[in-house]
Design a protein around this motif. Structure first.
Motif, PDB file in Angstrom:
ATOM      1  N   ASN A  58      16.058  -5.276   4.342  1.00 50.63           N
ATOM      2  CA  ASN A  58      16.683  -6.551   5.063  1.00 50.63           C
ATOM      3  C   ASN A  58      15.586  -8.011   4.510  1.00 50.63           C
ATOM      4  OD1 ASN A  58      18.710  -5.868   4.977  1.00 50.63           O
ATOM      5  ND2 ASN A  58      18.787  -4.713   6.939  1.00 50.63           N
ATOM      6  N   TRP A  59      14.608  -7.814   4.755  1.00 45.71           N
ATOM      7  CA  TRP A  59      13.621  -8.742   5.200  1.00 45.71           C
ATOM      8  C   TRP A  59      12.216  -8.460   4.051  1.00 45.71           C
ATOM      9  CZ3 TRP A  59       8.352  -7.328   6.791  1.00 45.71           C
ATOM     10  CH2 TRP A  59       8.761  -6.057   7.881  1.00 45.71           C
ATOM     11  N   TYR A  60      12.276  -7.528   3.560  1.00 42.01           N
ATOM     12  CA  TYR A  60      10.943  -7.090   3.003  1.00 42.01           C
ATOM     13  C   TYR A  60      10.945  -8.642   1.936  1.00 42.01           C
ATOM     14  CZ  TYR A  60       7.061  -5.417   0.313  1.00 42.01           C
ATOM     15  OH  TYR A  60       6.168  -5.603  -0.768  1.00 42.01           O
ATOM     16  N   LYS A  61       9.278  -8.706   1.178  1.00 37.99           N
ATOM     17  CA  LYS A  61       9.236  -9.595   0.238  1.00 37.99           C
ATOM     18  C   LYS A  61       8.227  -9.492   0.192  1.00 37.99           C
ATOM     19  CE  LYS A  61      12.629 -12.426   1.129  1.00 37.99           C
ATOM     20  NZ  LYS A  61      13.850 -11.529   1.123  1.00 37.99           N
ATOM     21  N   PRO A  62       7.837  -9.234  -1.239  1.00 33.93           N
ATOM     22  CA  PRO A  62       6.663  -8.657  -2.438  1.00 33.93           C
ATOM     23  C   PRO A  62       5.214  -9.806  -2.444  1.00 33.93           C
ATOM     24  CG  PRO A  62       8.749  -8.088  -3.284  1.00 33.93           C
ATOM     25  CD  PRO A  62       9.199  -8.886  -2.947  1.00 33.93           C
ATOM     26  N   GLU A  63       6.113 -10.732  -1.834  1.00 34.05           N
ATOM     27  CA  GLU A  63       4.853 -11.698  -1.950  1.00 34.05           C
ATOM     28  C   GLU A  63       4.618 -12.022  -0.497  1.00 34.05           C
ATOM     29  OE1 GLU A  63       9.238 -13.542  -1.652  1.00 34.05           O
ATOM     30  OE2 GLU A  63       8.360 -11.949  -3.200  1.00 34.05           O
ATOM     31  N   GLY A  64       5.259 -11.898   0.532  1.00 35.31           N
ATOM     32  CA  GLY A  64       4.512 -12.115   2.078  1.00 35.31           C
ATOM     33  C   GLY A  64       2.747 -11.682   2.429  1.00 35.31           C
ATOM     34  N   LYS A  65       3.529 -11.748   3.958  1.00 32.21           N
ATOM     35  CA  LYS A  65       1.848 -11.519   4.303  1.00 32.21           C
ATOM     36  C   LYS A  65       1.597 -10.133   4.595  1.00 32.21           C
ATOM     37  CE  LYS A  65       2.315 -15.623   7.572  1.00 32.21           C
ATOM     38  NZ  LYS A  65       2.682 -16.254   8.889  1.00 32.21           N
ATOM     39  N   MET A  66       2.165  -8.924   4.326  1.00 35.14           N
ATOM     40  CA  MET A  66       1.796  -7.712   4.581  1.00 35.14           C
ATOM     41  C   MET A  66       2.214  -7.274   3.488  1.00 35.14           C
ATOM     42  SD  MET A  66       2.522  -6.628   8.175  1.00 35.14           S
ATOM     43  CE  MET A  66       4.422  -7.774   8.319  1.00 35.14           C
ATOM     44  N   SER A  67       1.749  -6.345   2.650  1.00 35.43           N
ATOM     45  CA  SER A  67       1.949  -5.402   1.498  1.00 35.43           C
ATOM     46  C   SER A  67       2.380  -4.339   2.385  1.00 35.43           C
ATOM     47  CB  SER A  67       0.767  -4.602   0.806  1.00 35.43           C
ATOM     48  OG  SER A  67      -0.200  -4.053   1.790  1.00 35.43           O
ATOM     49  N   ALA A  68       3.137  -3.490   1.321  1.00 35.21           N
ATOM     50  CA  ALA A  68       4.134  -1.959   1.534  1.00 35.21           C
ATOM     51  C   ALA A  68       2.910  -1.499   2.364  1.00 35.21           C
ATOM     52  CB  ALA A  68       4.686  -1.597   0.484  1.00 35.21           C
ATOM     53  N   ASP A  69       1.980  -1.026   2.072  1.00 35.19           N
ATOM     54  CA  ASP A  69       0.586  -0.455   2.906  1.00 35.19           C
ATOM     55  C   ASP A  69       0.447  -0.811   4.401  1.00 35.19           C
ATOM     56  OD1 ASP A  69       0.461   0.998   0.753  1.00 35.19           O
ATOM     57  OD2 ASP A  69      -1.062  -0.164  -0.658  1.00 35.19           O
ATOM     58  N   GLU A  70       0.296  -2.014   4.137  1.00 32.10           N
ATOM     59  CA  GLU A  70      -0.382  -2.874   5.555  1.00 32.10           C
ATOM     60  C   GLU A  70       1.126  -2.896   7.222  1.00 32.10           C
ATOM     61  OE1 GLU A  70      -2.840  -6.935   5.049  1.00 32.10           O
ATOM     62  OE2 GLU A  70      -0.934  -6.222   3.950  1.00 32.10           O
ATOM     63  N   ILE A  71       2.475  -2.391   6.046  1.00 28.60           N
ATOM     64  CA  ILE A  71       3.312  -2.506   6.972  1.00 28.60           C
ATOM     65  C   ILE A  71       3.690  -0.642   7.292  1.00 28.60           C
ATOM     66  CG2 ILE A  71       5.971  -2.350   7.031  1.00 28.60           C
ATOM     67  CD1 ILE A  71       6.042  -5.067   5.404  1.00 28.60           C
ATOM     68  N   GLY A  72       3.461   0.002   6.461  1.00 28.42           N
ATOM     69  CA  GLY A  72       3.207   1.364   6.674  1.00 28.42           C
ATOM     70  C   GLY A  72       2.558   2.044   7.837  1.00 28.42           C
ATOM     71  N   GLU A  73       1.472   1.224   7.528  1.00 27.22           N
ATOM     72  CA  GLU A  73       0.080   1.823   8.818  1.00 27.22           C
ATOM     73  C   GLU A  73       0.546   1.382  10.033  1.00 27.22           C
ATOM     74  OE1 GLU A  73      -3.296   2.741   9.369  1.00 27.22           O
ATOM     75  OE2 GLU A  73      -2.344   3.439   7.700  1.00 27.22           O
ATOM     76  N   ARG A  74       0.440   0.311  10.128  1.00 22.36           N
ATOM     77  CA  ARG A  74       1.025  -0.712  11.305  1.00 22.36           C
ATOM     78  C   ARG A  74       2.252  -0.031  11.817  1.00 22.36           C
ATOM     79  NH1 ARG A  74       0.538  -7.463  11.470  1.00 22.36           N
ATOM     80  NH2 ARG A  74      -1.377  -7.922  10.789  1.00 22.36           N
ATOM     81  N   LEU A  75       3.379   0.735  10.696  1.00 18.62           N
ATOM     82  CA  LEU A  75       4.715   1.085  12.151  1.00 18.62           C
ATOM     83  C   LEU A  75       3.935   2.396  11.951  1.00 18.62           C
ATOM     84  CD1 LEU A  75       7.703   0.104   9.490  1.00 18.62           C
ATOM     85  CD2 LEU A  75       7.184  -0.691  12.210  1.00 18.62           C
ATOM     86  N   SER A  76       2.727   3.040  10.973  1.00 20.92           N
ATOM     87  CA  SER A  76       2.757   4.856  11.342  1.00 20.92           C
ATOM     88  C   SER A  76       1.886   4.362  13.336  1.00 20.92           C
ATOM     89  CB  SER A  76       2.485   5.389  10.884  1.00 20.92           C
ATOM     90  OG  SER A  76       1.017   4.489  10.057  1.00 20.92           O
ATOM     91  N   LYS A  77       1.287   3.176  13.347  1.00 21.83           N
ATOM     92  CA  LYS A  77       0.212   3.231  13.824  1.00 21.83           C
ATOM     93  C   LYS A  77       1.202   3.462  15.593  1.00 21.83           C
ATOM     94  CE  LYS A  77      -3.973   1.953  12.152  1.00 21.83           C
ATOM     95  NZ  LYS A  77      -5.460   0.644  12.052  1.00 21.83           N
ATOM     96  N   LEU A  78       1.872   2.039  15.625  1.00 15.83           N
ATOM     97  CA  LEU A  78       3.052   2.253  16.028  1.00 15.83           C
ATOM     98  C   LEU A  78       3.862   3.352  17.197  1.00 15.83           C
ATOM     99  CD1 LEU A  78       4.133  -0.287  18.079  1.00 15.83           C
ATOM    100  CD2 LEU A  78       6.079  -0.363  16.378  1.00 15.83           C
ATOM    101  N   PHE A  79       4.518   3.801  16.115  1.00 18.18           N
ATOM    102  CA  PHE A  79       5.155   4.897  16.667  1.00 18.18           C
ATOM    103  C   PHE A  79       4.460   6.255  16.497  1.00 18.18           C
ATOM    104  CE2 PHE A  79       8.470   2.739  13.781  1.00 18.18           C
ATOM    105  CZ  PHE A  79       9.222   2.921  14.789  1.00 18.18           C
ATOM    106  N   ILE A  80       3.003   6.597  15.993  1.00 21.36           N
ATOM    107  CA  ILE A  80       2.049   7.985  16.412  1.00 21.36           C
ATOM    108  C   ILE A  80       2.308   7.483  18.608  1.00 21.36           C
ATOM    109  CG2 ILE A  80       0.262   9.317  15.829  1.00 21.36           C
ATOM    110  CD1 ILE A  80       1.634   8.557  13.141  1.00 21.36           C
ATOM    111  N   LYS A  81       1.035   5.825  18.194  1.00 17.93           N
ATOM    112  CA  LYS A  81       1.070   5.793  19.580  1.00 17.93           C
ATOM    113  C   LYS A  81       1.797   5.638  21.177  1.00 17.93           C
ATOM    114  CE  LYS A  81      -1.235   2.277  22.070  1.00 17.93           C
ATOM    115  NZ  LYS A  81      -2.077   0.898  21.979  1.00 17.93           N
ATOM    116  N   GLY A  82       3.645   5.909  19.963  1.00 22.62           N
ATOM    117  CA  GLY A  82       3.915   6.317  21.260  1.00 22.62           C
ATOM    118  C   GLY A  82       4.522   8.094  21.389  1.00 22.62           C
ATOM    119  N   LEU A  83       3.832   8.669  20.783  1.00 26.53           N
ATOM    120  CA  LEU A  83       4.783  10.130  20.534  1.00 26.53           C
ATOM    121  C   LEU A  83       3.475  11.152  21.139  1.00 26.53           C
ATOM    122  CD1 LEU A  83       6.777   9.966  17.248  1.00 26.53           C
ATOM    123  CD2 LEU A  83       7.699  10.687  19.368  1.00 26.53           C
ATOM    124  N   LYS A  84       2.170  10.523  20.569  1.00 27.61           N
ATOM    125  CA  LYS A  84       1.009  10.995  21.275  1.00 27.61           C
ATOM    126  C   LYS A  84       1.277  11.299  22.845  1.00 27.61           C
ATOM    127  CE  LYS A  84      -2.528  10.247  17.990  1.00 27.61           C
ATOM    128  NZ  LYS A  84      -3.827   9.510  17.828  1.00 27.61           N
TER     129      LYS A  84
END
Length: 193
Positions: A166-192
């Motif tokens: 709903n909000w992703y724009k290819p020309e946005g500030k974050m690449s898909a890889d950066e979004i994936g990296e940030r989200l995975s760190k966020l969720f994994i930190k809460g699960l460890k």
């Protein structure tokens, strides 16, 4: 609406329909809307497709195939649960952001599929969610993740990732890889554990 002139008419129909389904919803999009978007007569569309639902099925099942291809690539790596979850989240983000419009249609308009396609779609979705759930279960069994309600956790993770369409724009500030990296760190930190 059709940027690429080197794609087939059937592909042009699907691209235009995807955009319309995302903007207006499947039910509110008419074949006349689709014809107008393509700049052709409505009757001409039927020489390329059987029905509006055929287009929806193509969108939904192509997206499902992409999610399962990402899953299979991750499974081949034989990773421990924390790494597997990280890669699963990043892989899901990549699929969602590769075609945000098709992803949005996939997540919201599938309910307009008729049987047996709807049942097949729902079974595929359940199988995919179960894959994520099993990663969490394995992590808990190996004491790498703390004890959590797996269903709630998976629904929270997937809902968050799915909403990216709903909000992703290819020309946005974050690449898909950066979004994936940030989200995975966020969720994994809460699960460890």
């Amino acid at each position: 609406m059709n940027e690429a002139l080197n794609i087939s008419r059937k592909e042009q129909i699907e691209v235009t329909a995807t955009s319309l389904f995302q903007d207006k919803g499947y039910a509110a999009t008419s074949m006349r809307d689709l014809a107008t978007g393509l700049g052709i007569e409505a009757a001409s569309i039927y020489s390329h497709i059987k029905s509006k639902e055929e287009i929806l099925q193509n969108i939904c099942f192509k997206m499902a195939d992409e999610f399962f291809a990402a899953k299979e690539a991750i499974e081949k790596k034989n990773l421990p649960p924390i790494e597997k979850l990280k890669e699963a989240i990043k892989g899901h983000v990549k699929v969602v952001t590769k075609n945000a419009a098709a992803s949005a249609v996939f997540f919201t308009e599938y309910k307009h599929l008729s049987e047996p396609a709807l049942n097949e779609f729902l079974q595929m979705r359940t199988h995919y969610e179960d894959w994520f759930r099993n990663i969490i279960i394995d992590g808990m069994k190996q004491k790498k993740m703390r004890e959590v309600d797996q269903k709630f956790t998976i629904l929270t993770i997937l809902s968050s990732i799915n909403f990216i369409s709903n909000w992703y724009k290819p020309e946005g500030k974050m690449s898909a890889d950066e979004i994936g990296e940030r989200l995975s760190k966020l969720f994994i930190k809460g699960l460890k554990s």
